[in-house]
Design a protein around this motif. Structure first.
Motif, mmCIF file in Angstrom:
data_model
loop_
_atom_site.group_PDB
_atom_site.id
_atom_site.type_symbol
_atom_site.label_atom_id
_atom_site.label_comp_id
_atom_site.label_asym_id
_atom_site.label_seq_id
_atom_site.Cartn_x
_atom_site.Cartn_y
_atom_site.Cartn_z
ATOM 1 N N PRO A 191 1.146 -1.025 0.001
ATOM 2 C CA PRO A 191 -0.183 0.429 0.075
ATOM 3 C C PRO A 191 0.593 0.978 0.243
ATOM 4 C CG PRO A 191 -0.993 -1.832 1.322
ATOM 5 C CD PRO A 191 0.463 -2.083 0.676
ATOM 6 N N ARG B 165 -0.253 3.440 -3.143
ATOM 7 C CA ARG B 165 -1.381 4.233 -3.514
ATOM 8 C C ARG B 165 -1.339 4.987 -4.319
ATOM 9 N NH1 ARG B 165 1.512 6.247 1.035
ATOM 10 N NH2 ARG B 165 -0.214 4.432 2.656
ATOM 11 N N VAL C 170 -6.654 -2.932 3.417
ATOM 12 C CA VAL C 170 -6.594 -1.151 3.015
ATOM 13 C C VAL C 170 -5.946 -0.826 4.750
ATOM 14 C CG1 VAL C 170 -7.598 0.526 2.968
ATOM 15 C CG2 VAL C 170 -8.550 -2.013 1.310
ATOM 16 N N ASP C 171 -4.612 0.262 3.501
ATOM 17 C CA ASP C 171 -3.990 1.127 4.856
ATOM 18 C C ASP C 171 -4.933 2.313 4.453
ATOM 19 O OD1 ASP C 171 -2.781 3.458 5.778
ATOM 20 O OD2 ASP C 171 -0.471 2.602 4.617
ATOM 21 N N GLN D 187 -5.994 5.590 0.178
ATOM 22 C CA GLN D 187 -6.010 4.447 0.217
ATOM 23 C C GLN D 187 -6.420 2.974 -0.411
ATOM 24 O OE1 GLN D 187 -9.552 5.436 3.294
ATOM 25 N NE2 GLN D 187 -8.261 6.945 4.633
ATOM 26 N N VAL D 188 -5.060 2.221 -0.243
ATOM 27 C CA VAL D 188 -5.440 1.419 -0.570
ATOM 28 C C VAL D 188 -4.831 -0.266 -0.225
ATOM 29 C CG1 VAL D 188 -4.778 2.402 -2.805
ATOM 30 C CG2 VAL D 188 -3.063 0.898 -1.842
ATOM 31 N N PRO D 189 -5.625 -1.422 -0.601
ATOM 32 C CA PRO D 189 -4.756 -2.804 0.049
ATOM 33 C C PRO D 189 -3.571 -2.880 -0.273
ATOM 34 C CG PRO D 189 -6.458 -3.544 -1.347
ATOM 35 C CD PRO D 189 -6.651 -1.509 -1.277
ATOM 36 N N THR D 190 -3.414 -4.269 -0.528
ATOM 37 C CA THR D 190 -2.038 -4.928 -1.006
ATOM 38 C C THR D 190 -2.627 -5.617 -2.715
ATOM 39 O OG1 THR D 190 -1.062 -5.460 0.780
ATOM 40 C CG2 THR D 190 0.354 -6.312 -1.043
#
Lengths: 487, 461
Positions: free
Chosen positions: B252, B256, B440-441, B447-450
């Motif tokens: 993330p 991002r 999700v970060d 904000q994105v996850p791996t």
């Protein structure tokens, strides 16, 4: 169009002689005494007044006109290696005194009453202008935008979109230091930019050209600075790139064209030679003075005194005169760029590189105009020496990791070199390398040095300052090209 | 018109609103057909500690005002930090005169009254206890974080310091069209950057950070310092790999950037300027079906939330990409009119500029699994933890950036990698996303996850 009832004479900085909040030696002495009351070692006052305007042409029409004014005082107090910093936009004595007290708290516990003798310090002017752009009739500037727009559209019917912008600014500063120096400077700046989009069937490409520096409107007098020239150049790039092919991926011989490729110096070595990183030993050039850090063909200079250049300053933002400083001489590291704190740490004279974005920011060692000096080869010879490689002409920017020296720079106009000749244009691509490694691999340096036309802005610790870069044609024997073609 | 929270300086929003409305009136009296005024007030505290000692304590407050006027469909945009009444009167007159320089544009007019936000929802954007942290406490926290980094591993030999910072502020926006709104906000962060010595005189720096609108929601300084040290030490011995085409997994922290680039080509301004490869692609697939990207300004306490937009319109959740299909292009009022459609309530506006489409909380929505399961499912590839440079052409989608991270071999992290580039056309990159995690970060406004891209060109040796 009727000439509007706009003031064309500029208001002066309120802290200048005759201004609403004129600052003289006596007031400065009082403020410095307050700043150092808690026992700080050193203090400075940085007054800044900035007035700017911008003009945007979009869809063959002047879209907006903007103007902005800001004024303020930054007070810095140094105690040992620690800095206290405060600022105010209100130049009433009470507010300035409050900022001085706040900054002075860094030295809590000390306490002494000191007196000062402040004297004016004069510096030579590197950018006297015939007439300030901000004072010229606005209609003259709108005509420049229209001329660039027309030239770009006339270049080729495939140009479907043209945006033109012009930004003008005047900055007036007053720096007063507790070691007794009071310096004033007035810094003009203009910046012109053209952006085009070309379309052919389903293919679309963009092109940019622009420039500027510490000029008035006479910037546009040079043949390669006219609005028409920038308009055609932005159009030329967009059209040329319509035929761009995928760039190769992997390590190749790379020839960097003159002027704009100076961004390589800026990223690959410039930042690593800013002395704050070396004082903290967080740069890959820490403790390397006297060592061979580049090919013997490389001499790198940071020069804040070049006439009208975007990165030039008469005096830095801590009151030291600007200079030309050799950083690398025939490949040997000879010096860093200093602000006051690092100069004291290393026991050397300040180099005039203490710069800040505004009165809201504390000064840091920063570059001015960074150049690789010319060598012996003609650009044709250099090109002819390459069997297969990449020719880099224009860039959108770069970035470096100070601690390990890895840098990237983004190519927006590049060509394949095959058998010593430029062949196909390449799609936008990143080059990645390592500063010391890339400079050791410089195998030819051209005799065609050019300073890039002023477009560059450098960011560090969240602060942006205008800089210049310059270089002759340079050949690097091996650098990683980040294309997509692995075959 | 203001938030319901009781705060020690709850009059600040009222004070800024008064100034904004006063300047709107001044502009009307100076001959403007319409005017919009933004007033921003902020106070910052930044402290930095290095090698256990204070390096910087910076404290200050500032206030500035931005004005846009319309006269005969001509516009001018100005700003000033001089808010004395006399100065504001002259400033306003100058702005109206300046508007006469621009050329008429039928789109230069305020939003229709029916579009304007009617109330300002309380999104809990302000932490009244943020200012309770003084310089001494901020220094203590920064010191604790740096100390934890040194304590974690003896190979951490140096530091670029630990910075604790907070901003509190308020913004008021008023227009002659009848809108007036204001809200307060706060934001605090702690950032730590340790340094290690690597072979061949190279150094390796790493970092970690925590940030929140609410001071009590920040991670502990010791935790931040420890993670920063772990990440720095893990890079020791980083090397190039051979040029290849492999799956690329984005952490993330690096990933991002991807929704950010998507937004740069999926907004109304990029569309009408023809600066987007996505023009004409609305309603068609532009990414893998695993990809849903939303922009949500209404999440309570989130870093990018806003109760109204820079045109004075109510904000709303927009889905930019739904299951891979390009759904909504974010617009402010001007770009929407230019494209003959309605604003999505996505205008951002700074003190010094015109409104433009901006993101609020831009989110790549959660899928399944996390970093560990996605790496384990990757036989051979690159795990990217940071990217460098600006290699993206919005008109063509060509994407090429510097990258660093770790090599994946047999579903496990094998060794650190540096000095490579990753490249693909952005259109291909989005379509090739074949794993989206659930991790999700949420620290940042993007904000994105791996997630994983099935294959990209990695250029190295």
């Amino acid at each position: 169009m009727t000439e509007p009832a706009l003031r064309t004479t500029l208001p002066r900085a309120p802290f200048s002689p005759g201004g609403d909040h004129e600052i003289d030696a006596r007031i400065a002495e009082k403020l410095l005494a307050i700043a150092l009351r808690d026992g700080g070692d050193y203090a400075d006052l940085y007054f800044e007044y900035r007035i700017g305007a911008d003009y945007v042409l979009e869809d063959e029409r002047i879209k907006t006109v903007g103007r902005g004014v800001s004024v303020g005082l930054g007070v810095r107090v140094v105690k040992g290696d620690a800095t206290g910093y405060a600022y105010t936009e209100d130049l009433s004595f009470d507010r300035m005194a409050q900022a001085a007290r706040t900054a002075g708290q860094i030295a809590a516990g000390g306490g002494s009453h000191r007196t000062f003798r402040i004297e004016a310090f004069a510096v030579p002017n590197r950018y006297s202008v015939q007439s300030l752009s901000l004072e010229a009739p606005p209609a003259d500037k709108l005509a420049l935008l229209r001329a660039a727009d027309r030239a770009a559209r006339a270049y080729d019917p495939r140009i479907v979109k043209v945006d033109v912008s012009f930004v003008e600014q005047l900055k007036e500063i007053l720096v007063v230091t507790s070691d007794g120096r009071m310096t004033r400077d007035v810094l003009p700046m203009v910046r012109f930019g053209v952006h085009t989009v070309a379309e052919e069937g389903s293919k679309r490409q963009s092109g940019r050209s622009g420039g500027g520096g510490r000029y008035g409107l006479e910037y546009f007098d040079a043949p390669n600075h006219t609005p028409e020239w920038h308009g055609r150049e932005a159009a030329r790039i967009a059209i040329a790139m319509l035929d761009a092919r995928d760039a190769p991926a992997g390590e190749f011989e790379v020839v960097l064209g003159p002027a704009d490729s100076g961004i390589l110096l800026h990223e690959a070595v410039g930042h690593g030679l800013e002395a704050d990183f070396n004082r903290k030993k967080t740069s890959n050039y820490s403790d390397a003075i006297g060592q061979q850090v580049a090919s013997p063909l490389c001499t790198v200079v940071d020069d804040g005194t070049i006439d009208h250049a975007r990165g030039s300053i008469n005096v830095d933002d801590e009151g030291n005169a600007s200079r030309s400083n050799v950083l690398i001489e025939n490949g040997v590291l000879v010096g860093y760029m200093h602000d006051r704190i690092s100069a004291r740490h290393f026991g050397v004279d300040p180099t005039g590189n203490g710069r800040r974005q505004s009165f809201r920011h504390m000064p840091l060692p920063r570059m001015t105009n960074t150049s690789l000096l010319p060598g012996e080869h003609s650009p044709e010879e250099i090109l002819r020496s390459v069997k297969f490689g990449v020719y880099a002409k224009r860039f959108s920017g770069g970035q470096v990791n100070i601690s390990n020296g890895d840098f990237v720079f983004s190519l927006t106009e590049g060509y394949l070199i095959e058998d010593g000749r430029l062949t196909a244009p390449l799609k936008g691509v990143n080059l990645i390398g390592n500063g010391p490694d890339a400079l050791r691999k410089v195998t030819m340096v051209g005799n065609d040095y050019e300073l890039s036309d002023g477009m560059w802005t450098c960011g560090k610790d969240g602060q942006s300052v205008p800089v210049g870069v310059g270089t002759p044609t340079v050949k690097i024997s091996k650098i990683t090209v980040g294309g997509t073609q692995t075959g | 018109m203001t938030t319901r929270r009781r705060t020690p300086r709850r009059d600040l929003t009222a004070e800024l609103s008064d100034i904004a409305q006063r300047v709107v009136d001044l502009a009307r009296r100076a001959g403007a057909d319409d005017a919009e005024v933004l007033v921003r007030d902020g106070a910052e505290l930044t402290v930095k500690v290095r090698l256990g000692e204070p390096e910087l304590v910076q404290q200050a407050g500032s206030r500035a005002l931005g004005l846009r006027v319309f006269k005969d469909r001509r516009a001018a945009t100005t700003y000033t930090s001089d808010l004395r009444p006399d100065a504001l009167a002259a400033f306003t007159r100058d702005t109206v005169a300046l508007a006469e320089l621009s050329e008429p544009d039928d789109l230069n007019r305020l939003p229709d009254p029916g579009e304007l936000a009617r109330d300002v929802p309380d999104l809990e954007l302000f932490d009244p206890s943020a200012t309770a942290i003084d310089a001494a406490e901020a220094l203590r926290r920064a010191k604790a974080a740096e100390k934890a980094a040194f304590a974690y591993d003896r190979r951490v030999t140096n530091s670029d310091g630990a910075t604790w910072s907070r901003n509190v502020g308020a913004v008021a926006f008023a227009t002659s069209g009848g809108f007036c709104g204001a809200y307060r906000g706060s934001y605090a962060s702690l950032y730590v950057e340790p340094v290690c010595d690597d072979e061949g005189g190279k150094k390796r720096n790493g970092y970690w950070w925590t940030a929140s609108r609410f001071v009590a929601q920040l991670d502990d300084p010791e935790y931040v310092g420890t993670v920063a040290a772990q990440r720095t030490v893990a890079q020791l011995g980083a090397r190039k790999v051979d040029t290849c085409e492999v799956p690329v997994v984005f952490e993330p922290e690096a990933g991002r950037a991807i929704p950010g680039l998507l937004f740069s080509v999926a907004n109304g301004a990029a569309f009408y300027r023809k600066a987007s490869y996505l023009i004409g692609r609305e309603g068609t697939p532009v990414a893998s079906p695993l990809v849903t990207i939303v922009d949500d300004p209404l999440i309570p306490r989130a870093p990018g939330s806003r109760p109204f937009d820079g045109d004075g319109l109510p904000t709303r959740r927009n889905t930019i990409v739904r299951d891979g299909v390009l759904d909504t292009v974010l617009c402010d009022v001007y770009s929407a009119r230019k494209l003959g459609r309605a604003s999505t309530g996505s205008a951002g506006r700074g003190v010094g500029g015109n409104p433009a489409p901006t993101t609020s909380n831009l989110i790549l929505c959660a899928g399944e699994g996390d970093r560990d399961t996605i790496v384990a499912a990757t036989d051979r590839g690159l795990y990217v933890t940071s990217m460098m440079g600006f290699g993206f052409n919005p008109v063509t989608g060509d994407f090429s950036r510097g990258a660093a991270g770790f090599w994946i071999e047999g579903g496990e992290i094998a060794f650190p990698v540096a000095e490579v580039t990753i490249s693909a056309n952005f259109d291909d990159l989005l379509r090739r996303i074949d794993r989206v995690g659930a991790d999700v970060d949420t620290r940042s406004s993007t904000q994105v996850p791996t997630f994983r891209v099935s294959h990209m060109t990695v250029a190295g040796k």
